[in-house]
Design an enzyme around this catalytic site. Structure first.
Site, PDB file in Angstrom:
ATOM      1  N   ASP A  96      -1.925  -1.482   5.619  1.00  0.00           N
ATOM      2  CA  ASP A  96      -2.321  -1.168   6.982  1.00  0.00           C
ATOM      3  C   ASP A  96      -3.794  -0.884   7.130  1.00  0.00           C
ATOM      4  O   ASP A  96      -4.317  -0.868   8.223  1.00  0.00           O
ATOM      5  CB  ASP A  96      -1.523   0.027   7.497  1.00  0.00           C
ATOM      6  CG  ASP A  96      -1.717   1.247   6.626  1.00  0.00           C
ATOM      7  OD1 ASP A  96      -2.335   1.100   5.562  1.00  0.00           O
ATOM      8  OD2 ASP A  96      -1.245   2.328   6.997  1.00  0.00           O
ATOM      9  N   ASP A 137      -6.781  -2.550   2.272  1.00  0.00           N
ATOM     10  CA  ASP A 137      -5.725  -3.464   1.840  1.00  0.00           C
ATOM     11  C   ASP A 137      -6.058  -4.912   2.124  1.00  0.00           C
ATOM     12  O   ASP A 137      -5.311  -5.811   1.747  1.00  0.00           O
ATOM     13  CB  ASP A 137      -4.412  -3.123   2.556  1.00  0.00           C
ATOM     14  CG  ASP A 137      -4.008  -1.694   2.323  1.00  0.00           C
ATOM     15  OD1 ASP A 137      -4.164  -1.246   1.182  1.00  0.00           O
ATOM     16  OD2 ASP A 137      -3.563  -1.038   3.268  1.00  0.00           O
ATOM     17  N   ASP A 190       0.872  -1.145   0.000  1.00  0.00           N
ATOM     18  CA  ASP A 190       0.000   0.000   0.000  1.00  0.00           C
ATOM     19  C   ASP A 190       0.923   1.211   0.000  1.00  0.00           C
ATOM     20  O   ASP A 190       1.998   1.173   0.570  1.00  0.00           O
ATOM     21  CB  ASP A 190      -0.854  -0.025   1.264  1.00  0.00           C
ATOM     22  CG  ASP A 190      -1.815   1.136   1.285  1.00  0.00           C
ATOM     23  OD1 ASP A 190      -2.176   1.595   0.199  1.00  0.00           O
ATOM     24  OD2 ASP A 190      -2.168   1.566   2.383  1.00  0.00           O
TER      25      ASP A 190
END
Lengths: 1160, 347
Positions: A792, A796, A413
């Site tokens: 996080d 995701d 990410d």
């Protein structure tokens, strides 16, 4: 009846609405009847319905089901089934070995596994008990009586005190807070640590004290228990009045009460019928690639076994001679006539005889090793402990340790993960003027790369720095903004910051001590910024926001203003903005809005193009210096417009369609990206390719905005062409979400994949969670490479689950990513340790362990095989039953585990210093068929040496009194040589020999001797052919024994020694060269842990202090990290160790996502 | 529970409480994987010295054991073929199963002085005493104690004779070797001592002194030797020796020992009774007279193996030394690293 049917419709509609994965526990049937009626405070009326009690049980087994169910679980493993079959075969007369040979190791393995299961289940049971026995106060008569949770019943009126957990799903009746609200924390449900507001129905606010509450006689009609956490429909009938209930009135089990002295509620769902329990499901287990390859190896071994048996069977049918008088074959025996039958039966005889070629204890050993690796090494690595958030790394599964050593593609990410999500207010642009004089790391980096000298920013001495605020500009600070060209605009900006959010203040209402509870760190940063600009938001009620404004009218003047919040339109990822309609005390109606630049710009009023243009430039500038940006706007509303809109809003809750007045402030947060830099540096020289990695590369091929497939294809091809022509070693592909939508089309997928694989990195911007997952599985399935996803946030989760290895950052964005992940680390930079150190070592260790198992069992079985040739293929066993059965589980079991735990080729610091070493894992250097062949050759060689040397040399007399060895003397001698050779082989293959190696290797050999002494020394009354009676003593009475004992292991290991030497000298592995380079360095790299931890640099101390700020009052944040599960949560309170169990309540589509600001 | 939680939360201000509350893993060498370890690297020095050490140890050991083996004098005489009268050689099996006299005379010449004790062995070849059917066909408990006389289940097909258990039962005992040797030197008989030829442990523990042969060789099939039913099994050393089954199809068994020295040039006449039928499976029979050394009988293999391995190691040490001197590879030469050998090879 009408009511109930409509309810039914409602609830099913709500089911359709929530796209969550519906997981139903097997024994709960929520269908009939369609609604549940609960009579509050009236146990007798509830009796006939027989609601389930509140006690829960999460154990897998009970006393009676443990054995059958546990055994069934064990026999789902193919190796165990195989050994069960072999054990059955060995009960028949065709077996050359007594059943003990196969039964003993199998039962040993089963015993170990069952004990482990029983232990874990016992812990679970203890947890359940401690949960079931925690107390809650319920209303009995006119007073609160504490009872254990398990005795709680549906309909009871309960009182929950501050910080306590709700024992069941409770209908919220009244609270000590005014307005009948209470705050709950849902960290155990979804991992979010910000507080949620629940509001009781006004009608029930009074039922607070026991005297009053005892009068409460309500009837709750509500939906049947279900697993949807965010829906609840029902009615409360009080005194013939029907009041609709919503999720706002439901307090879920697993949540806890905050900031409220106590509340009173009525129990609606209990025990296993509570929503959190119905949500419980096991995480899907992933298997590592290496394990799948291991299966192939096992199948190969099995084929080898069959071949060996076939050779034996054919040999037997040819050789068996009816003229061998001493075999006593008579015409009546079937063997006398039928050679085919002889072969057939011999085949099965040999299968039982050679069964030891399949390493039965392999799986158990590997499991044990991996378990220790993850719980002791990964979870406790000080290098991966983050002091600021007090978070160690967490391996949520132990299946994938070695997978970490083979990752080829990393999906990350972007900023949020890379920046640790530490948000700071850094720069802003108001009405076309840019403020803020900080220099970002990226700007500094670019400047450095361009050879410019970095002038360290001089801070004005009074600059305020605190968590979330890193802004300095004398033009705005301390009320100086009043002298700026457009102070009103500034004022509106600051008000917007102070009002338009969903932050909850906690603690003392003073600027120094207040703590903001925010869903995401950027919200907190914004409110903090407003505070520092003189607009101190200090209190929130459901309808009002209180702001202490200073410097507004006049410098130094302080004024408390209450803004009435009329509507809040919360952030979601499609709208990408958040709006608040508020009423000033003087009646002015304003809409404040903040959101992503493109959505805000779209909605701006016409005109002021120049300001718009300048702001865009600023945005781009901020973006390129690595800042996240957010646009704020406001609009004054006239009451008529508002009223008509509000009506529509309330009716349909449809989206807001107002054009908003232009207000062009740009807000930005600084990225703290020192973490990320480190990783990129190592990855630039590394084979690891980071897809979705941030820019920063030498060349960037841009492929954007072509929305038509053809053009996209063309550009993809062009890019590929370009790639072939340009020799630049590092290329990055940048592709955005819209484009990706087309690129992921099946027809273009292959092109995209091949293009991406040729790039050093691929950046996908503005992609949806689904696309993230699609890209991940594209590489996973298309390129058949091992992928790792790290993220996080809730967005995701899909990506994390799609990759081979999912890593969650247990940072600030809530726990969803962690809940879905296989490993959780506190910081992105810890990925280096996790992959380069732990992953690489785990891979190396598991490979060595597997190879060693393969080798030792093959060596052992081959001696048996060679012997078969000299027994007329009769299938006579060479070794005593007990020797054979204990060989695997006792005499050679421990050293290999030590190897699997302590093997290190190079130290941790060298692993990180030479990230290229990681390539050995990607290339799978240690588990190739070539390596298998080498080990197999070694096994053949050693078995031949052991077998031939002993049988040849022991032919004649072996001591001075002319005595001769028998079969069992010879076999025991071979076995002894074998045990020594195989155990010492461990030392030869170890790169790092600890004292545990010596202890276990010596111990194993000693164990064999002690066993032999005891076993050979006893006689039993059972009809056991005491073949080996006294054998070891006979052996040890001869010189010959010691001569062979020195010769044979030495000769067998010499071959391996020479091979290893030649390999190292002429074809060295990379790690061997690194070993040689650093051969004189002691491993002093790490001894300085303790000092590091205690001495914080001022910078670190500051960031530590900052990081402590928001978490301090959130009294239980710690739990969110170490207890992925609900049960272990309670257990940790009571100091009971709870095995991790994935109570995965986080995976649902209705997850809240954080305001995501696209990176420019 | 709530008080618990309150204290844990309030800890952040209080340093000691914070430490207690900290999830910082405790330092230990184990969990940090820093256990002191020896990290052997096969440097040329190590390798060459290892080889040298092995050769230094092995060559003397080889010499010693070879000497020991050379001291041993061994006379081997194969008689299975020669002891069949020439006319009967077309059908040896018929001869051996027939009633014709099986006596046979052999003459052995001592080529080197043999010091007493001289051991007499018989050697059988192609006799699968390690065949699965054969090995398991015995009853150890029956041999040990008269109590277990009836434990004959493993002994098929030689388990009982007319319903009465055979002691000792089983194929092994049934096929007991029954050739006999009578030795004389220059027409003076050489006494062959048949005591003390079995392992003591077998005699004392595996074969009971109260167990007497019963119904032995009374079954349908004729086997090997018969046993004196008045002597307990523990004294029947021929049987004890025979029942310690051999590992390979070619094996020697101790027959007895001669307790006088034999001089160089002595001729020894052996009168043997060629009773044992190895002809049906074309097994060879040999008579062996052998002395022993401290290391046992004639056993060149051990010495040669030691010498060879020692020699190879020495040679390897030499070869590596020369190679190292001629064409050295610098230790830890970075140019051997794969990423230096083929830059950009990570792709």
């Amino acid at each position: 009846m009408v009511r109930s049917s409509s309810l039914n419709g409602d609830s099913s509609a709500s089911h359709r609405r929530t796209p969550s994965r519906t997981v139903t526990l097997g024994h709960i049937q929520p269908q009939a009847p369609s609604c549940r009626t609960v009579y509050c405070n009236d146990r007798d009326s509830n009796m006939p319905v027989r609601f389930k009690g509140n006690s829960i049980s999460t154990t897998k087994y009970n006393v009676f089901t443990f054995l059958p169910k546990g055994l069934f679980e064990q026999f789902r493993r193919i190796a165990n089934i195989y050994f069960l079959g072999i054990s059955c075969l060995s009960l028949t007369p065709i077996s050359p070995v007594s059943p003990i040979t196969n039964v003993a190791p199998l039962s040993m393995v089963l015993l170990v596994s069952l004990i482990k299961e029983a232990f874990e289940d016992w812990k679970r049971f203890q947890n359940d008990m401690s949960i079931n026995n925690s107390t809650v106060e319920i209303l009995q008569g006119q007073q609160w009586v504490p009872i254990p949770w398990r005795k709680l019943q549906v309909g009871d009126i309960v009182k929950i005190k501050q910080d306590a957990f709700f024992p069941a799903d409770i209908l919220f009746l009244s609270s000590t807070n005014p307005d009948g609200i209470c705050y709950v924390e849902t960290a155990n449900l979804d991992g979010e640590t910000n507080l949620k507001i629940r509001k009781a129905l006004e009608r029930t606010w009074d039922y607070l004290v026991p005297e009053k509450a005892s009068e409460f006689k309500g009837e709750i009609q509500c939906e049947q228990p279900n697993n949807s956490l965010y829906t609840f429909t029902g009615n409360l009938v009080v005194q013939k009045q029907t009041l609709p209930l919503s999720p706002d009135q439901l307090l879920l089990r697993g949540c806890s009460l905050r900031n409220t002295e106590y509340i009173v509620g009525a129990v609606v769902f209990t025990g296993h019928e509570t929503k959190v329990m119905m949500n419980a499901m096991n995480a899907p287990s992933k298997r590592s690639t290496l394990e799948k390859k291991l299966d192939k190896l096992i199948i190969t071994i099995f084929c080898v076994l069959l071949t060996m048996c076939l050779i034996g069977a054919i040999g037997c049918s040819i050789v068996t001679d009816r003229e061998d008088l001493y075999l006593g074959l008579q015409k009546s025996d079937w063997e006398y006539h039928n050679r085919l039958a002889i072969g057939f039966f011999t085949f099965f005889t040999l299968i039982t005889l050679f069964s030891s070629i399949i390493p039965i204890s392999l799986y158990v050993s590997i499991e044990m090793i991996k378990f220790i690796q993850s719980t002791q090494f990964i979870n406790r690595d000080l290098n991966m402990y983050h002091a600021e958030t007090n978070t160690p790394a967490l391996a949520r599964t132990s299946n994938l340790n070695e997978e970490l050593g083979q990752v080829e593609y990393i999906f990350s990410d972007k900023t949020g993960t890379l920046t640790r999500n530490l948000m700071e207010f850094f720069k802003c642009s108001i009405g076309g003027i840019s403020y803020g004089c900080g220099v970002t790391e990226i700007e500094r980096g670019i400047a450095q790369r361009n050879g410019l000298k970095v002038h360290e920013e001089e801070r004005s001495t009074g600059a305020i720095r605190e968590k979330g605020f890193n802004f300095d500009d004398p033009r705005l600070m301390r009320g100086a903004w009043r002298n700026e060209p457009d102070p009103d605009l500034c004022k509106e900006l600051f008000r917007c910051l102070a009002i338009c959010h969903t932050v909850l203040p906690e603690g003392d209402e003073s600027p120094e001590k207040i703590v903001y509870q925010a869903a995401s760190p950027d919200e907190a940063a914004l409110v903090t910024a407003a505070k520092n600009f003189g607009f101190f938001f200090y209190r929130r009620t459901p309808t009002t926001v209180y702001v202490r404004e200073s410097h507004v009218e006049k410098m130094g003047k302080i004024q408390d203003v209450a803004y009435e919040i009329l509507n809040v339109l919360e952030f979601n990822s499609t709208r990408k903005r958040q709006s608040v309609v508020c009423r000033y005390p003087d009646g002015r109606l304003v809409l404040y809005c903040k959101g992503a630049d493109n959505v805000i710009f779209e909605r701006l009023a016409d005109g002021m193009d120049d300001v718009r243009k300048v702001t865009r430039e600023h945005l781009e500038h901020f973006g390129s210096s690595g800042l996240r940006t957010l646009c704020l706007a406001y609009r004054d509303l006239d009451p008529e417009t508002y009223n008509s809109w509000n009506e529509k809003f309330i009716q349909a809750k449809s989206a807001l369609r107002d054009r908003e007045k232009k207000l062009d402030e740009v807000f930005a947060c600084n990225l703290i990206n020192n973490d990320m830099k480190q990783f990129i540096i190592s990855s630039e020289t590394d084979a690891i390719r980071e897809a979705e990695e941030r820019g920063d590369q030498v060349e960037i091929a841009r492929v954007i905005k072509e929305e038509v497939k053809k053009e996209l294809r063309k550009s993809l091809e062009e890019a590929q062409l370009y790639m072939h022509t340009v020799a630049g070693p590092k290329l990055a592909l940048v592709i955005d979400g819209k484009c990706l939508m087309y690129a992921l089309d099946p027809s273009l997928r292959v092109t995209l994949l091949s293009l991406s694989l040729n790039c050093t990195s691929v950046v996908c911007c503005r992609v949806s969670p689904l696309q993230k997952a699609q890209v991940t599985s594209l590489v996973r399935k298309g390129a058949k490479k091992i992928t790792l996803s790290i993220g996080d946030g809730a967005n995701d989760v899909s990506m994390i689950q799609a990759a081979h290895v999912g890593i969650g950052i247990s940072g600030m964005e809530g726990m969803q990513a962690v809940m879905a992940s296989d490993f959780a680390i506190a910081q992105f930079r810890f990925l280096t340790d996790l992959l380069l150190v732990h992953g690489r070592w785990s891979y190396l260790r598991i490979c060595k362990v597997v190879m060693y198992f393969f080798y030792k069992n093959l060596t052992f079985t081959l001696t048996q095989f060679w012997f078969t040739f000299r027994t007329g293929f009769s299938g006579q066993r060479f070794y005593d039953d007990w020797f054979q059965s204990l060989y695997n589980v006792f005499f050679t079991a421990l050293p290999v585990i030590v190897l699997g735990l302590f093997e290190k080729d190079v130290s941790a610091s060298l692993s990180k210093r030479y990230p290229e070493l990681y390539r050995e894992g990607i290339r799978n250097s240690f588990f190739k068929w070539r390596v298998v062949a080498v080990w197999a050759t070694s096994a053949v060689y050693q078995s031949l040496v052991c077998y031939l040397f002993v049988t040849t040399s022991s032919f004649g007399a072996i001591n001075s009194s002319g005595k001769i060895f028998g079969l069992w003397d010879v076999s025991t001698l071979v076995f002894t040589c074998l045990v020594i050779a195989v155990n010492v082989r461990i030392l030869l293959m170890s790169n790092s020999i600890t004292r545990w190696h010596y202890i276990t290797v010596g111990g194993s050999i000693l164990a064999w001797l002690v066993f032999a002494f005891v076993y050979c020394g006893i006689t039993t009354s059972r009809d056991r052919n005491e073949n080996v009676y006294f054998v070891i003593y006979v052996l040890m009475s001869t010189f010959y024994f010691y001569f062979t004992l020195l010769l044979i292991p030495a000769v067998s290991l010499l071959g391996d020694f020479i091979y290893q030497w030649v390999e190292r000298w002429f074809y060295p592995y990379d790690y061997q060269i690194v070993q040689e380079i650093h051969r004189h360095e002691s491993d002093a790299s790490k001894a300085d842990h303790l000092e590091i931890e205690n001495e914080l640099t001022p910078q670190e101390a500051r960031s530590y202090a900052i990081s402590q700020l928001p978490r301090e009052l959130s009294k239980h944040t710690g739990f969110a990290f170490d207890s992925p599960g609900y049960e272990s949560f309670f257990a940790s309170q009571l100091g009971v160790y709870a095995p991790q169990k994935a109570w995965d309540v986080a995976r649902r589509a209705s997850m809240r996502s954080r305001p995501k600001v696209p990176k420019k | 529970m709530s008080s618990n939680m309150a204290s844990s939360s309030a800890g952040s201000g209080d340093s000691s409480a914070a430490r207690k509350n900290s999830k910082r893993p405790k330092y230990s060498k184990f969990t940090q994987q820093e256990l002191p370890a020896c990290k052997p690297i096969l440097t040329p020095g190590w390798v060459i010295s290892t080889f040298l050490i092995v050769s230094v140890i092995f060559i003397p050991l080889g010499v010693i054991s070879l000497f020991a083996s050379q001291d041993v004098v061994e006379i081997v005489d194969r008689y299975d073929n020669d002891c069949i009268p020439a006319p009967a050689r077309t059908n040896k099996v018929a001869f051996i199963q027939g009633a014709a006299p099986k006596s046979c005379n052999r003459t052995l010449t001592v080529t080197k002085r043999m010091k007493q004790p001289i051991y007499v062995y018989y050697q059988l070849e192609n006799f699968y005493q390690n065949h699965r059917r054969y090995v398991k066909s015995r009853s150890d408990s029956q041999l040990r104690s008269p109590k277990f006389e009836n434990q004959i289940s493993a002994c098929k097909p030689e388990d009982d004779a007319g319903g009465k258990p055979i002691v000792p039962c089983g194929l092994i005992a049934w096929s007991l070797f029954n050739d006999t040797y009578t030795l004389s030197r220059n027409n003076t008989p050489l006494a062959v001592n048949k005591k003390g030829i079995a392992w003591k442990s077998d005699k004392e523990h595996k074969f009971g002194n109260k167990v007497f042969p019963k119904n032995f060789q009374k079954g349908n099939l004729t086997g090997g030797a018969t046993l004196n039913p008045d002597i307990p099994l523990s004294e029947q050393e021929d049987l004890i020796v025979w029942m310690r089954t051999a590992a390979l199809p070619t094996f020697r068994k101790l027959y007895g020992k001669i307790e006088t020295d034999l001089e160089n040039g002595d001729t020894i006449q052996v009168t043997l009774q060629n009773n044992y039928n190895t002809y049906s499976f074309s097994g060879k029979k040999k008579l062996v007279l052998s002395t022993t050394s401290w290391l046992g009988g004639k056993n060149d293999f051990l010495g040669i193996a030691y010498l060879t391995v020692g020699g190879i190691c020495f040679f390897l040490a030499l070869a590596f030394t020369i190679m190292y001197l001629v064409k050295p590879r610098r230790l830890g030469d970075p140019s051997y690293l794969s990423w230096n050998r083929n830059p950009g090879g990570g792709r």
